[in-house]
Write a protein that holds these residues in place. Structure first.
Motif, PDB file in Angstrom:
ATOM      1  N   GLN A  81      49.364 -55.475  60.767  1.00  0.00           N
ATOM      2  CA  GLN A  81      48.834 -56.678  60.132  1.00  0.00           C
ATOM      3  C   GLN A  81      47.339 -56.487  59.864  1.00  0.00           C
ATOM      4  OE1 GLN A  81      49.966 -60.401  61.761  1.00  0.00           O
ATOM      5  NE2 GLN A  81      51.964 -59.679  62.499  1.00  0.00           N
ATOM      6  N   PHE A  82      46.923 -56.913  58.683  1.00  0.00           N
ATOM      7  CA  PHE A  82      45.540 -56.687  58.270  1.00  0.00           C
ATOM      8  C   PHE A  82      44.902 -57.962  57.731  1.00  0.00           C
ATOM      9  CE2 PHE A  82      47.751 -52.611  57.392  1.00  0.00           C
ATOM     10  CZ  PHE A  82      47.072 -51.805  58.286  1.00  0.00           C
ATOM     11  N   ASP A  83      43.601 -58.097  57.993  1.00  0.00           N
ATOM     12  CA  ASP A  83      42.797 -59.123  57.332  1.00  0.00           C
ATOM     13  C   ASP A  83      42.195 -58.456  56.097  1.00  0.00           C
ATOM     14  OD1 ASP A  83      41.014 -61.019  56.456  1.00  0.00           O
ATOM     15  OD2 ASP A  83      40.284 -61.559  58.456  1.00  0.00           O
ATOM     16  N   THR A  84      42.979 -58.417  55.041  1.00  0.00           N
ATOM     17  CA  THR A  84      42.622 -57.631  53.853  1.00  0.00           C
ATOM     18  C   THR A  84      41.383 -58.178  53.153  1.00  0.00           C
ATOM     19  OG1 THR A  84      44.992 -57.249  53.605  1.00  0.00           O
ATOM     20  CG2 THR A  84      43.578 -56.589  51.778  1.00  0.00           C
ATOM     21  N   LEU A  85      41.292 -59.487  53.053  1.00  0.00           N
ATOM     22  CA  LEU A  85      40.144 -60.078  52.355  1.00  0.00           C
ATOM     23  C   LEU A  85      38.835 -59.773  53.076  1.00  0.00           C
ATOM     24  CD1 LEU A  85      41.610 -63.557  51.320  1.00  0.00           C
ATOM     25  CD2 LEU A  85      41.350 -61.505  49.918  1.00  0.00           C
ATOM     26  N   ASP A  86      38.859 -59.803  54.402  1.00  0.00           N
ATOM     27  CA  ASP A  86      37.659 -59.484  55.173  1.00  0.00           C
ATOM     28  C   ASP A  86      37.284 -58.015  54.995  1.00  0.00           C
ATOM     29  OD1 ASP A  86      35.641 -60.233  57.286  1.00  0.00           O
ATOM     30  OD2 ASP A  86      36.719 -58.666  58.395  1.00  0.00           O
ATOM     31  N   TYR A  87      38.291 -57.139  54.996  1.00  0.00           N
ATOM     32  CA  TYR A  87      38.053 -55.706  54.799  1.00  0.00           C
ATOM     33  C   TYR A  87      37.424 -55.459  53.425  1.00  0.00           C
ATOM     34  CZ  TYR A  87      39.172 -50.688  54.483  1.00  0.00           C
ATOM     35  OH  TYR A  87      39.108 -49.329  54.341  1.00  0.00           O
ATOM     36  N   ALA A  88      37.967 -56.128  52.398  1.00  0.00           N
ATOM     37  CA  ALA A  88      37.435 -55.952  51.037  1.00  0.00           C
ATOM     38  C   ALA A  88      36.000 -56.449  50.939  1.00  0.00           C
ATOM     39  CB  ALA A  88      38.330 -56.699  50.046  1.00  0.00           C
ATOM     40  N   ARG A  89      35.719 -57.586  51.592  1.00  0.00           N
ATOM     41  CA  ARG A  89      34.368 -58.157  51.532  1.00  0.00           C
ATOM     42  C   ARG A  89      33.354 -57.233  52.200  1.00  0.00           C
ATOM     43  NH1 ARG A  89      31.600 -60.676  55.200  1.00  0.00           N
ATOM     44  NH2 ARG A  89      33.429 -60.914  56.560  1.00  0.00           N
ATOM     45  N   LYS A  90      33.686 -56.703  53.365  1.00  0.00           N
ATOM     46  CA  LYS A  90      32.749 -55.854  54.108  1.00  0.00           C
ATOM     47  C   LYS A  90      32.458 -54.550  53.397  1.00  0.00           C
ATOM     48  CE  LYS A  90      33.751 -57.677  58.728  1.00  0.00           C
ATOM     49  NZ  LYS A  90      34.356 -57.400  60.061  1.00  0.00           N
ATOM     50  N   ARG A  91      33.427 -54.065  52.612  1.00  0.00           N
ATOM     51  CA  ARG A  91      33.249 -52.777  51.949  1.00  0.00           C
ATOM     52  C   ARG A  91      32.968 -52.912  50.453  1.00  0.00           C
ATOM     53  NH1 ARG A  91      35.908 -52.463  56.320  1.00  0.00           N
ATOM     54  NH2 ARG A  91      35.958 -50.594  57.636  1.00  0.00           N
ATOM     55  N   SER A  92      32.860 -54.147  49.998  1.00  0.00           N
ATOM     56  CA  SER A  92      32.548 -54.424  48.588  1.00  0.00           C
ATOM     57  C   SER A  92      33.516 -53.716  47.646  1.00  0.00           C
ATOM     58  CB  SER A  92      31.100 -53.998  48.282  1.00  0.00           C
ATOM     59  OG  SER A  92      30.188 -54.726  49.070  1.00  0.00           O
ATOM     60  N   VAL A  93      34.827 -53.835  47.943  1.00  0.00           N
ATOM     61  CA  VAL A  93      35.856 -53.275  47.079  1.00  0.00           C
ATOM     62  C   VAL A  93      36.806 -54.398  46.667  1.00  0.00           C
ATOM     63  CG1 VAL A  93      35.720 -50.978  48.103  1.00  0.00           C
ATOM     64  CG2 VAL A  93      37.331 -52.639  49.048  1.00  0.00           C
ATOM     65  N   SER A  94      37.629 -54.135  45.664  1.00  0.00           N
ATOM     66  CA  SER A  94      38.602 -55.127  45.223  1.00  0.00           C
ATOM     67  C   SER A  94      39.682 -55.309  46.288  1.00  0.00           C
ATOM     68  CB  SER A  94      39.243 -54.688  43.910  1.00  0.00           C
ATOM     69  OG  SER A  94      40.071 -53.551  44.127  1.00  0.00           O
ATOM     70  N   THR A  95      40.389 -56.429  46.191  1.00  0.00           N
ATOM     71  CA  THR A  95      41.483 -56.682  47.133  1.00  0.00           C
ATOM     72  C   THR A  95      42.555 -55.604  47.010  1.00  0.00           C
ATOM     73  OG1 THR A  95      41.074 -59.062  46.959  1.00  0.00           O
ATOM     74  CG2 THR A  95      43.185 -58.388  47.884  1.00  0.00           C
ATOM     75  N   GLN A  96      42.858 -55.198  45.775  1.00  0.00           N
ATOM     76  CA  GLN A  96      43.853 -54.151  45.567  1.00  0.00           C
ATOM     77  C   GLN A  96      43.424 -52.839  46.214  1.00  0.00           C
ATOM     78  OE1 GLN A  96      44.438 -54.191  41.211  1.00  0.00           O
ATOM     79  NE2 GLN A  96      46.599 -54.569  41.641  1.00  0.00           N
ATOM     80  N   MET A  97      42.162 -52.471  46.028  1.00  0.00           N
ATOM     81  CA  MET A  97      41.669 -51.231  46.621  1.00  0.00           C
ATOM     82  C   MET A  97      41.669 -51.317  48.139  1.00  0.00           C
ATOM     83  SD  MET A  97      40.695 -48.166  46.221  1.00  0.00           S
ATOM     84  CE  MET A  97      40.420 -48.110  44.442  1.00  0.00           C
ATOM     85  N   ALA A  98      41.297 -52.473  48.668  1.00  0.00           N
ATOM     86  CA  ALA A  98      41.303 -52.653  50.127  1.00  0.00           C
ATOM     87  C   ALA A  98      42.710 -52.484  50.683  1.00  0.00           C
ATOM     88  CB  ALA A  98      40.755 -54.040  50.472  1.00  0.00           C
ATOM     89  N   ALA A  99      43.688 -53.099  50.031  1.00  0.00           N
ATOM     90  CA  ALA A  99      45.070 -52.989  50.493  1.00  0.00           C
ATOM     91  C   ALA A  99      45.550 -51.542  50.433  1.00  0.00           C
ATOM     92  CB  ALA A  99      45.977 -53.884  49.656  1.00  0.00           C
ATOM     93  N   ARG A 100      45.174 -50.846  49.377  1.00  0.00           N
ATOM     94  CA  ARG A 100      45.579 -49.437  49.247  1.00  0.00           C
ATOM     95  C   ARG A 100      44.982 -48.589  50.374  1.00  0.00           C
ATOM     96  NH1 ARG A 100      47.451 -45.592  45.805  1.00  0.00           N
ATOM     97  NH2 ARG A 100      46.437 -43.567  45.889  1.00  0.00           N
ATOM     98  N   GLU A 101      43.690 -48.764  50.638  1.00  0.00           N
ATOM     99  CA  GLU A 101      43.042 -47.994  51.695  1.00  0.00           C
ATOM    100  C   GLU A 101      43.669 -48.291  53.054  1.00  0.00           C
ATOM    101  OE1 GLU A 101      38.855 -48.611  51.644  1.00  0.00           O
ATOM    102  OE2 GLU A 101      38.580 -47.775  49.623  1.00  0.00           O
ATOM    103  N   LEU A 102      43.866 -49.573  53.340  1.00  0.00           N
ATOM    104  CA  LEU A 102      44.460 -49.949  54.619  1.00  0.00           C
ATOM    105  C   LEU A 102      45.870 -49.376  54.755  1.00  0.00           C
ATOM    106  CD1 LEU A 102      43.306 -53.677  54.716  1.00  0.00           C
ATOM    107  CD2 LEU A 102      42.606 -51.900  56.328  1.00  0.00           C
TER     108      LEU A 102
END
Length: 443
Positions: A81-102
């Protein structure tokens, strides 16, 4: 479809039967059908699911569905389980990119820690067609138009020859249930817009596209193989590899019938895609340069150089009589005093381009070691007047990248030494000098 899928595995992935396989599963049609197919055929499989918490209760329901599927098939199921929006915000990436990385970081960890041999994803023929047109829109070359590879390292995509229609018909005929992602109906993302609005019109206009597309990719792959062979010969005759990049022989390059086409196959790996700019470098005067994220390309006389782009902090060190060694970048400066009888004779006997000798009676502490800057001038030993440091470096054939690491040794407002390159006439040693300041540059 089961028989066709089995034959495809036998022809292209015959060794999977003996391997531990991890399936990336969302709960959607494609990954669920892939799971059922491999389970029926007796493969050693487990599931890996990511809950990105992007669709409220839908995300939790997807997770529950995947767990129930694994229980029914009596196979292992891994869930993260991931907090995707928080991950995207901290790394200044799109939500799609954050989900892919995670997602792929999680899958990699699972494969490493749980000893899975391969990760299987459910990309299919329709994904291939979408990727083809997305890459075409980006101006991709032949390699980019080949779409998604069947395998890439430990990632395998066994459904690529099959269309979504085939997969859906199999699921319906086999009474397989799956989850529908409500976000797939949104045209917010480019791929969804292409899938929902553009490709249906294209398939109506070109009804044979889907049936012939897989074979077209085979032809493209064959063409790419021919290109790779030609580029390999091109590399041998035109390119010299260096520790930090490559050198391209311009004269040799121009003997090829289509130098731009060959060159594109080389420079794209370094992040250079605008061939008009690259050819301007090739045909221009020495000095012009362009940069990608990690590399710089520039003309240096009869060669074009591609090297790593180093973003170095300027150096500014004060040298006093309390220390004997100073470090900067990956180099050092050592300072010592030497008592001699005849300073000039001693310097001639111990001459080294990386050693500067000064008359200690003429130069006093503190000295400064700093990065050179545009406009710096030196009064070179053996010459009258002064000369721009930039001109000295050009005359010494110092490359653009190497210039970034050049430092100068100064006393008051005078440059005593372009370190390792050229010394000035300040502090000049004579036969009457009996106390030397010896400064040694070590790389």
């Amino acid at each position: 479809m089961l028989t066709a899928f089995q034959e495809h595995l036998h022809d292209h992935f015959y060794n999977l039967k003996e391997k531990r396989l991890l399936i990336a599963i969302s709960g959607g049609l494609d990954s669920v059908v892939l799971t059922h197919l491999l389970s029926i055929l007796g493969y050693d499989i487990a599931l890996a699911h990511c809950n990105f918490h992007l669709r409220s209760t839908e995300s939790d329901q997807d997770e529950q569905f995947v767990k129930q599927l694994a229980d029914g098939l009596k196979i292992d199921c891994h869930v993260a389980q991931f907090d995707t929006l928080d991950y995207a915000r901290k790394r200044s990436v799109s939500t799609q990119m954050a989900a892919r990385e995670l997602r792929y970081n999680y899958f990699d960890d699972l494969c490493d820690n749980q000893n899975y041999d391969y990760l299987l994803t459910a990309h299919h023929l329709d994904d291939q067609i979408e990727t083809f047109f997305i890459n075409l829109n980006r101006g991709a070359g032949l390699n980019g138009l080949q779409g998604i590879p069947q395998s890439n390292g430990r990632v395998i995509r066994p459904l690529l020859p099959f269309s979504r229609e085939q997969i859906k018909n199999y699921a319906i005929d086999s009474q397989i249930s799956w989850r529908e992602d409500s976000s797939n109906s949104s045209n917010k993302y480019q791929r969804n817009h292409l899938r929902n609005n553009i490709l249906p019109l294209l398939h109506d206009a070109l009804p044979s596209l889907k049936s012939h597309f897989a074979q077209t990719l085979v032809y493209l792959k064959g063409s790419q193989d021919l290109v790779d062979d030609a580029v390999s010969r091109f590399r041998e005759s035109v390119i010299n590899t260096t520790p930090t990049g490559i050198n391209i022989n311009v004269s040799q390059l121009k003997t090829f019938s289509n130098p731009q086409a060959y060159l594109y196959e080389i420079v794209k790996a370094y992040g250079f895609y605008n061939m008009k700019d690259v050819m301007n470098i090739i045909n221009g005067q020495s000095g012009k340069r362009i940069e990608s994220d990690q590399f710089v390309i520039f003309k240096d006389r009869e060669r074009v150089v591609i090297e790593e782009l180093r973003l170095l902090r300027p150096i500014e060190l004060t040298i006093d009589d309390k220390s004997v060694q100073y470090r900067f970048y990956d180099s050092t400066i050592d300072i010592e005093e030497v008592n001699v009888v005849d300073g000039l004779s001693y310097v001639k006997e111990n001459h080294d381009k990386n050693v500067l000798f000064l008359d200690a009676a003429l130069v006093d502490y503190p000295l400064k070691l700093r990065s050179w800057i545009i406009g710096d001038r030196i009064k070179p030993l053996g010459m009258k007047g002064s000369k721009l440091v930039s001109d000295v470096l050009t005359d010494s054939k110092v490359s653009f990248i190497a210039k970034e690491k050049i430092v100068v040794l100064t006393w008051e407002d005078e440059i005593l030494w372009i370190v390792g390159i050229r010394s000035s006439r300040h502090g000049k040693v004579t036969s009457l000098t009996n106390r030397l300041l010896k400064i040694t540059y070590k790389i």
